[in-house]
Design a protein around this motif. Structure first.
Motif, mmCIF file in Angstrom:
data_model
loop_
_atom_site.group_PDB
_atom_site.id
_atom_site.type_symbol
_atom_site.label_atom_id
_atom_site.label_comp_id
_atom_site.label_asym_id
_atom_site.label_seq_id
_atom_site.Cartn_x
_atom_site.Cartn_y
_atom_site.Cartn_z
ATOM 1 N N ARG A 225 0.826 -1.204 0.000
ATOM 2 C CA ARG A 225 0.000 0.000 0.000
ATOM 3 C C ARG A 225 0.861 1.254 0.000
ATOM 4 N NH1 ARG A 225 -3.591 2.587 4.761
ATOM 5 N NH2 ARG A 225 -4.622 4.188 3.535
ATOM 6 N N VAL A 226 1.976 1.200 0.720
ATOM 7 C CA VAL A 226 2.863 2.359 0.824
ATOM 8 C C VAL A 226 3.665 2.568 -0.457
ATOM 9 C CG1 VAL A 226 4.889 3.284 2.017
ATOM 10 C CG2 VAL A 226 3.030 2.237 3.328
ATOM 11 N N LEU A 227 4.188 1.477 -1.050
ATOM 12 C CA LEU A 227 5.150 1.600 -2.133
ATOM 13 C C LEU A 227 4.573 1.431 -3.531
ATOM 14 C CD1 LEU A 227 8.093 -0.431 -0.546
ATOM 15 C CD2 LEU A 227 7.793 2.046 -0.598
ATOM 16 N N ALA A 228 3.511 0.644 -3.670
ATOM 17 C CA ALA A 228 3.025 0.303 -5.005
ATOM 18 C C ALA A 228 2.625 1.540 -5.801
ATOM 19 C CB ALA A 228 1.847 -0.666 -4.908
ATOM 20 N N GLY A 229 1.880 2.436 -5.164
ATOM 21 C CA GLY A 229 1.441 3.630 -5.868
ATOM 22 C C GLY A 229 2.599 4.493 -6.319
ATOM 23 N N ILE A 230 3.619 4.647 -5.465
ATOM 24 C CA ILE A 230 4.780 5.466 -5.808
ATOM 25 C C ILE A 230 5.537 4.848 -6.972
ATOM 26 C CG2 ILE A 230 7.011 6.307 -4.966
ATOM 27 C CD1 ILE A 230 5.760 6.470 -2.192
ATOM 28 N N ILE A 231 5.770 3.534 -6.902
ATOM 29 C CA ILE A 231 6.511 2.856 -7.969
ATOM 30 C C ILE A 231 5.788 2.996 -9.298
ATOM 31 C CG2 ILE A 231 7.272 0.597 -8.812
ATOM 32 C CD1 ILE A 231 7.732 -0.184 -5.867
ATOM 33 N N VAL B 247 1.628 6.651 6.377
ATOM 34 C CA VAL B 247 1.931 5.826 7.545
ATOM 35 C C VAL B 247 1.124 6.296 8.751
ATOM 36 C CG1 VAL B 247 3.745 5.189 9.183
ATOM 37 C CG2 VAL B 247 4.235 5.210 6.729
ATOM 38 N N LEU B 248 0.982 7.603 8.898
ATOM 39 C CA LEU B 248 0.190 8.145 9.999
ATOM 40 C C LEU B 248 -1.266 7.694 9.905
ATOM 41 C CD1 LEU B 248 0.503 10.051 12.460
ATOM 42 C CD2 LEU B 248 -0.309 11.899 10.981
ATOM 43 N N ASP B 249 -1.807 7.703 8.700
ATOM 44 C CA ASP B 249 -3.187 7.251 8.497
ATOM 45 C C ASP B 249 -3.324 5.762 8.798
ATOM 46 O OD1 ASP B 249 -5.963 7.714 7.415
ATOM 47 O OD2 ASP B 249 -5.270 6.241 5.959
ATOM 48 N N GLU B 250 -2.309 4.988 8.417
ATOM 49 C CA GLU B 250 -2.354 3.552 8.685
ATOM 50 C C GLU B 250 -2.294 3.279 10.184
ATOM 51 O OE1 GLU B 250 -2.806 -0.380 7.536
ATOM 52 O OE2 GLU B 250 -2.925 1.457 6.343
ATOM 53 N N LEU B 251 -1.446 4.016 10.900
ATOM 54 C CA LEU B 251 -1.379 3.858 12.350
ATOM 55 C C LEU B 251 -2.707 4.236 13.005
ATOM 56 C CD1 LEU B 251 2.183 5.317 13.044
ATOM 57 C CD2 LEU B 251 1.487 2.909 13.101
#
Length: 206
Positions: free
Chosen positions: A59-65, A181-185
């Motif tokens: 979720r964190v990396l796929a969109g950026i890549i 990451v803040l939203d996920e936490l």
């Protein structure tokens, strides 16, 4: 020092010479998006084995890549001169100057020289691969075909992107990652509190 033959910058042929490439790059971006999504690179690597945190990292990396690959598609189409495709390693860099590869700055491992004349060969091959990935009917084949396309886009696109733009993008990506990451936490915290509240209600029933 290795001497290589390079073509003249396309600026000599007029600024409109890159227009067909840019138009084709937009079509390739649409095709890449269609073939790549759903895109979960870490889950693709782990296969049937589920590692804790894999889906979060996806979720964190796929969109950026994937989004960077879209930009690199456009950047490659916009090149007016040859560039050295390399892998950054730290130390002194290899750059293409006046038809020669010279070292200076950050270190890179040179792979090959990308010439603007290579674009249409790459674009046609990419379109064929992505069409097979999209309509081949096999999820495994889709993953095996999409991943190398994105890797090549990153390799060439990274070399094609000015350092100032890469720094600007990285500064914004760090902000994006922080809030993601803040939203996920926050979601994990809310889920934990809801679970505790549900457990307390169940205990009161008994």
């Amino acid at each position: 020092m290795v001497t290589v033959n390079t073509e003249k910058p396309e600026a000599a042929f007029g600024s409109s010479s890159i227009l067909p490439r840019r138009i084709s790059s937009l079509a390739l971006v649409v095709l890449l998006y269609t073939a790549a999504v759903p895109f979960s690179p870490l889950s693709w690597l782990t296969g049937p084995v589920v590692f804790t945190g894999t889906y979060f990292l996806d979720r964190v990396l796929a969109g950026i890549i994937l989004f960077c690959a879209f930009y690199f598609q456009w950047a490659i189409a916009s090149l007016r001169a040859a560039v050295v495709v390399s892998i950054p390693t730290g130390g002194s860099a290899t750059q293409l100057r006046n038809g020669r590869m010279e070292r200076g700055g950050d270190s890179n491992v040179p792979l090959w020289v990308w010439r603007t004349s290579d674009y249409w060969h790459f674009a046609l091959a990419e379109a064929a691969v992505l069409l097979i990935a999209e309509f081949g009917g096999s999820e495994t084949m889709r993953r095996l075909l999409v991943a190398p396309v994105i890797l090549v886009l990153w390799l060439v696109g990274w070399a094609a992107t000015p350092a100032s733009l890469k720094k600007w993008a990285w500064d914004h990506i760090k902000v994006y990652l922080f809030f993601l990451v803040l939203d996920e936490l926050r979601n994990v915290g809310l889920g934990a509190m809801q679970g505790m509240a549900g457990g307390q209600r169940r205990r009161r029933q008994w």
